[in-house]
Motif scaffolding. Structure first.
Motif, PDB file in Angstrom:
ATOM      1  N   GLY A 118      34.542  51.992  63.521  1.00 49.28           N
ATOM      2  CA  GLY A 118      33.420  51.184  63.062  1.00 49.28           C
ATOM      3  C   GLY A 118      33.705  50.388  61.799  1.00 49.28           C
ATOM      4  O   GLY A 118      32.820  49.684  61.305  1.00 49.28           O
ATOM      5  N   ALA A 119      34.933  50.449  61.284  1.00 47.82           N
ATOM      6  CA  ALA A 119      35.237  49.738  60.031  1.00 47.82           C
ATOM      7  C   ALA A 119      35.020  48.238  60.172  1.00 47.82           C
ATOM      8  O   ALA A 119      34.523  47.576  59.247  1.00 47.82           O
ATOM      9  CB  ALA A 119      36.674  50.032  59.595  1.00 47.82           C
ATOM     10  N   HIS A 120      35.381  47.663  61.330  1.00 51.54           N
ATOM     11  CA  HIS A 120      35.207  46.223  61.528  1.00 51.54           C
ATOM     12  C   HIS A 120      33.733  45.868  61.747  1.00 51.54           C
ATOM     13  O   HIS A 120      33.297  44.777  61.376  1.00 51.54           O
ATOM     14  CB  HIS A 120      36.070  45.759  62.697  1.00 51.54           C
ATOM     15  N   VAL A 121      32.972  46.799  62.315  1.00 50.01           N
ATOM     16  CA  VAL A 121      31.527  46.597  62.450  1.00 50.01           C
ATOM     17  C   VAL A 121      30.873  46.599  61.074  1.00 50.01           C
ATOM     18  O   VAL A 121      30.007  45.759  60.776  1.00 50.01           O
ATOM     19  CB  VAL A 121      30.910  47.688  63.340  1.00 50.01           C
ATOM     20  N   ALA A 122      31.294  47.536  60.232  1.00 47.37           N
ATOM     21  CA  ALA A 122      30.734  47.615  58.887  1.00 47.37           C
ATOM     22  C   ALA A 122      30.997  46.325  58.121  1.00 47.37           C
ATOM     23  O   ALA A 122      30.125  45.822  57.390  1.00 47.37           O
ATOM     24  CB  ALA A 122      31.335  48.806  58.138  1.00 47.37           C
ATOM     25  N   ARG A 123      32.212  45.775  58.269  1.00 49.64           N
ATOM     26  CA  ARG A 123      32.518  44.510  57.605  1.00 49.64           C
ATOM     27  C   ARG A 123      31.608  43.390  58.107  1.00 49.64           C
ATOM     28  O   ARG A 123      31.093  42.582  57.318  1.00 49.64           O
ATOM     29  CB  ARG A 123      33.968  44.121  57.846  1.00 49.64           C
ATOM     30  N   THR A 124      31.403  43.323  59.420  1.00 53.34           N
ATOM     31  CA  THR A 124      30.544  42.276  59.978  1.00 53.34           C
ATOM     32  C   THR A 124      29.113  42.421  59.487  1.00 53.34           C
ATOM     33  O   THR A 124      28.457  41.425  59.130  1.00 53.34           O
ATOM     34  CB  THR A 124      30.592  42.318  61.509  1.00 53.34           C
ATOM     35  N   ALA A 125      28.616  43.643  59.437  1.00 50.38           N
ATOM     36  CA  ALA A 125      27.259  43.858  58.933  1.00 50.38           C
ATOM     37  C   ALA A 125      27.165  43.459  57.467  1.00 50.38           C
ATOM     38  O   ALA A 125      26.167  42.868  57.032  1.00 50.38           O
ATOM     39  CB  ALA A 125      26.857  45.321  59.111  1.00 50.38           C
ATOM     40  N   GLY A 126      28.213  43.755  56.706  1.00 46.54           N
ATOM     41  CA  GLY A 126      28.236  43.325  55.316  1.00 46.54           C
ATOM     42  C   GLY A 126      28.182  41.817  55.194  1.00 46.54           C
ATOM     43  O   GLY A 126      27.493  41.265  54.321  1.00 46.54           O
TER      44      GLY A 126
END
Length: 562
Positions: A118-126
């Motif tokens: 989920g690290a790339h999802v977290a970046r997108t949400a940020g």
């Protein structure tokens, strides 16, 4: 002398009333669709950080940074006072404040160094929340994020540069890349004679006596963020179009030949410098095999296209919040705008579009995250769905932003409102990383050359099968359109792919009022040609209750009026 005209309360002609208070401070993360998608796509662990960043993005300080960075545009200095060629661009301090937060919060290359699912999802949400502060500085962070997988095609270079590209330290000073605490990456792909047709590039790459090292000669047409530390550049090597790493400062501390001829005078994205650099004996390192430049950068394109979708969804949400705030605090014809049926229809229609864009963005980010971790099915879905999303969401952005601006009336047409800046930003996202035709043709290319992409798309749509008759009929229609497959109909095909995909995601994950209204209008045809034409049976109240954020209690003026 003060007028005693009684046209306003108290007889003072300059008493201000019936105007909304400033939106800031507000919470850019107060978005149910975003938070639900964050959890659903495997990054619920990042929610506290996203919420904190959302509050910072909506703060008066961050909003001022965005305004100042665009008012005081970057300035090119080709020479110093003594006549030495320096090719530097000066930015307002607000640009650096924005960049420092973005890099520290992991919106550049950091996810590639994070093993958590989920690290790339977290970046997108940020990005979806921090983008409320300002859009232009998202360019260098996006390119830095995208450079890492491309650079991995050359493991020796990746070993040196990847730890610095994934750093959370913003270091804007010019210096030897390996001696800095963090790096930013740019790209130089297009040239004046070809644009997206990069195979027509004329920049040449000549091998030197040192293996893997070349010298470049040529002129690039649209290279953004020229103050980055390293650039991925396409040039014609002896065996064909190839990808190269170009540092601005060489290992011995001397400046590489990176001559900035001018900065582009752009419609929007004014805070971000976009340039035309000239190479003449410019030292470069080969990334990937000669002749495979396009294959080397394709992963980079997948990443930057995702960020185009993200940025467009961010603009939609940002302008919807502004429109909703205005409508809550402005009265006309005896009632607040937000209580008037026609305005509620407009806002609810915009809310549907925004939620569909945000939900799709996070689904694409989830696919990217799982593809990086070796899920072949998600990789196939990502391949086609990212191009579809890039085409459609960025196409919807300008019309959406214009409608949100109109909700403010004449106030929205004035620069002080910030809405003209958002409006000028919106068209960029449908141009950057391939215009509409380029993305539509890319979808056709994927369908013909990679059959597993169509299988992955229909597997995704099948997850909602039987939940809504209009969606089922839309999927059937899509299958028929795929059988035709003409180039002239590519835009119609990709549009329908996007709408069925958004509809399936909302049917599965959104409340019934949202899913029903989307399917009735976008898929069922019960819709006009402009926003604000939802049918009478649409659940407008439920849609707006979900979409409009609560006033920030620290914004006392807004809270008192709400």
């Amino acid at each position: 002398m003060v007028s005693t005209h009684d046209g306003a309360p108290g007889g003072d002609t300059h008493v201000v009333f019936n105007q909304p208070p400033a939106l800031a401070p507000y919470d850019a993360s107060d978005d149910r669709a975003l938070l639900e998608g964050l959890r659903r796509e495997g990054a619920g662990w990042a929610e506290e950080d996203v919420r904190r960043l959302g509050r910072q993005a909506g703060s008066a300080e961050a909003q001022e940074w965005g305004e100042l960075a665009n008012r005081h545009e970057p300035v090119l200095r080709t020479h110093d006072r003594y006549g030495n060629r320096i090719d530097e661009v000066d930015f307002h301090p607000s640009w650096h404040h924005l960049m420092r937060v973005a890099v520290a919060e992991g919106l550049a290359g950091a996810p590639w160094a994070d093993d958590r699912p989920g690290a790339h999802v977290a970046r997108t949400a940020g990005g979806l929340v921090w983008g409320h502060a300002e859009a232009g500085h998202g360019c260098p962070t996006s390119m830095t994020y995208a450079a890492v997988p491309a650079l991995r095609r050359e493991p020796d270079l990746a070993k040196v540069y990847e730890p610095l590209l994934t750093s959370r330290e913003y270091d804007p000073e010019l210096g030897v890349p390996t001696r800095k605490s963090g790096l930013l990456a740019g790209m130089g792909m297009t040239e004046k004679q070809g644009g997206s047709d990069v195979r027509t590039n004329t920049t040449t790459a000549t091998p030197t006596a040192e293996p893997g090292v070349y010298t470049l000669r040529g002129h690039k047409w649209f290279t953004s963020a020229p103050m980055c530390d390293v650039f991925l550049v396409l040039a014609q090597a002896p065996d064909g179009l190839s990808c190269f790493l170009v540092p601005r400062v060489l290992p011995d501390g001397s400046r590489n030949a990176f001559r900035i001829q001018r900065l582009k005078d752009k419609l929007g994205n004014r805070s971000n410098a976009s340039s035309e650099p000239e190479f003449d004996g410019t030292v470069a390192w080969l990334v990937g095999p000669e002749g495979q430049g396009v294959k080397t950068i394709i992963e980079m394109v997948n990443c930057t296209r995702l960020d185009c979708v993200m940025a467009s969804a961010t603009l939609m949400r940002r302008t919807l919040v502004e429109a909703g705030h205005h409508a809550r605090h402005r009265s006309a014809f005896g009632a607040r705008l937000v209580d008037q049926p026609l305005m509620r229809n407009v806002l609810a229609d915009l809310a549907l579009e925004s939620e569909a864009a945000t939900t799709l963005t996070l689904r694409l980010a989830g696919a990217a995250d799982r593809a990086v971790r070796g899920d072949t099915g998600e990789a196939a879905f990502r391949r086609i769905a990212t191009a579809v999303g890039k085409y459609w969401v960025t196409k919807r952005g300008p019309a959406f932003t214009a409608e949100a601006l109109e909700c403010l009336g004449g106030n929205g047409y004035v620069e002080d409102s910030g809405m003209p800046r958002h409006y000028r930003e919106a068209p960029l996202l449908s141009i950057w990383e391939g215009s509409g035709n380029v993305n539509a043709l890319d979808v056709l290319r994927a369908l013909s050359r990679e059959p597993d992409t169509a299988e992955a798309l229909f597997a995704e749509l099948a997850l909602a099968q039987g939940s809504d008759a209009r969606l089922d009929a839309a999927v059937t229609r899509l299958k028929g359109m795929l059988a035709e497959g003409s180039q002239s109909g590519a835009r119609r095909l990709v549009e329908w792919m996007a709408l069925t995909l958004q509809g399936s995601l909302l049917v599965r994950h959104a409340p019934p009022a949202v899913a029903d209204a989307f399917c009735a209008t976008r898929l069922g045809g019960d819709w006009g040609h402009a926003f604000g034409t939802l049918p009478d049976g649409a659940g407008v109240d439920a849609i707006l209750e979900r979409a409009l954020p609560a006033p920030d209690p620290s914004n006392t003026a807004a809270a008192q009026l709400a």
